[in-house]
Design a protein around this motif. Structure first.
Motif, PDB file in Angstrom:
ATOM      1  N   LEU A  23      20.407  48.431  17.891  1.00  0.00           N
ATOM      2  CA  LEU A  23      19.428  48.086  18.922  1.00  0.00           C
ATOM      3  C   LEU A  23      20.050  47.231  20.017  1.00  0.00           C
ATOM      4  N   PHE A  24      20.819  46.234  19.595  1.00  0.00           N
ATOM      5  CA  PHE A  24      21.491  45.344  20.558  1.00  0.00           C
ATOM      6  C   PHE A  24      22.746  44.792  19.910  1.00  0.00           C
ATOM      7  N   GLN A  25      23.603  44.219  20.748  1.00  0.00           N
ATOM      8  CA  GLN A  25      24.832  43.596  20.266  1.00  0.00           C
ATOM      9  C   GLN A  25      25.031  42.277  20.990  1.00  0.00           C
ATOM     10  N   VAL A  26      25.205  41.206  20.211  1.00  0.00           N
ATOM     11  CA  VAL A  26      25.449  39.873  20.757  1.00  0.00           C
ATOM     12  C   VAL A  26      26.707  39.342  20.114  1.00  0.00           C
ATOM     13  N   PRO A  27      27.717  38.867  20.735  1.00  0.00           N
ATOM     14  CA  PRO A  27      28.073  39.111  22.130  1.00  0.00           C
ATOM     15  C   PRO A  27      28.666  40.504  22.292  1.00  0.00           C
ATOM     16  N   ALA A  28      28.467  41.063  23.453  1.00  0.00           N
ATOM     17  CA  ALA A  28      28.993  42.396  23.747  1.00  0.00           C
ATOM     18  C   ALA A  28      30.406  42.280  24.307  1.00  0.00           C
ATOM     19  N   ARG A  29      31.017  43.400  24.579  1.00  0.00           N
ATOM     20  CA  ARG A  29      32.395  43.378  25.073  1.00  0.00           C
ATOM     21  C   ARG A  29      32.488  42.893  26.522  1.00  0.00           C
ATOM     22  N   SER A  30      31.536  43.305  27.360  1.00  0.00           N
ATOM     23  CA  SER A  30      31.620  42.919  28.769  1.00  0.00           C
ATOM     24  C   SER A  30      30.503  41.976  29.214  1.00  0.00           C
ATOM     25  N   ARG A  31      29.455  41.835  28.424  1.00  0.00           N
ATOM     26  CA  ARG A  31      28.331  40.970  28.773  1.00  0.00           C
ATOM     27  C   ARG A  31      27.959  40.115  27.566  1.00  0.00           C
ATOM     28  N   VAL A  32      26.939  39.292  27.748  1.00  0.00           N
ATOM     29  CA  VAL A  32      26.448  38.493  26.633  1.00  0.00           C
ATOM     30  C   VAL A  32      25.693  39.370  25.642  1.00  0.00           C
ATOM     31  N   MET A  33      24.889  40.313  26.150  1.00  0.00           N
ATOM     32  CA  MET A  33      24.102  41.194  25.293  1.00  0.00           C
ATOM     33  C   MET A  33      24.079  42.598  25.884  1.00  0.00           C
TER      34      MET A  33
END
Length: 70
Positions: A23-33
């Motif tokens: 559903l989501f990823q925290v932290p992402a590779r290029s952004r926070v989420m």
């Protein structure tokens, strides 16, 4: 006395919903989420594991979700 299935059901649902990248990823590779990117990293796995433990503890211990099946 019937077994309490509440913690099992809550843990399975949270495990599916809090899988990094689903559903989501925290932290992402290029952004926070990021949402729905199906990618993961080591730090993301750690963050999602901590979130899983906190939410599971709140729902099972503090709120006390119980499901009894006869």
């Amino acid at each position: 006395m019937s077994p309490d299935w509440g913690p099992v059901v809550v843990a399975v649902v949270l495990f599916i919903l809090l899988s990094p990248g689903l559903l989501f990823q925290v932290p992402a590779r290029s952004r926070v989420m990021e949402f729905g990117n199906m990618a993961t990293s080591g730090i993301s796995i750690l963050v999602h594991a901590v979130l899983f433990f906190c939410v599971l503890t709140i729902l099972v211990v503090a709120i006390g979700i119980h499901i009894h099946v006869n």
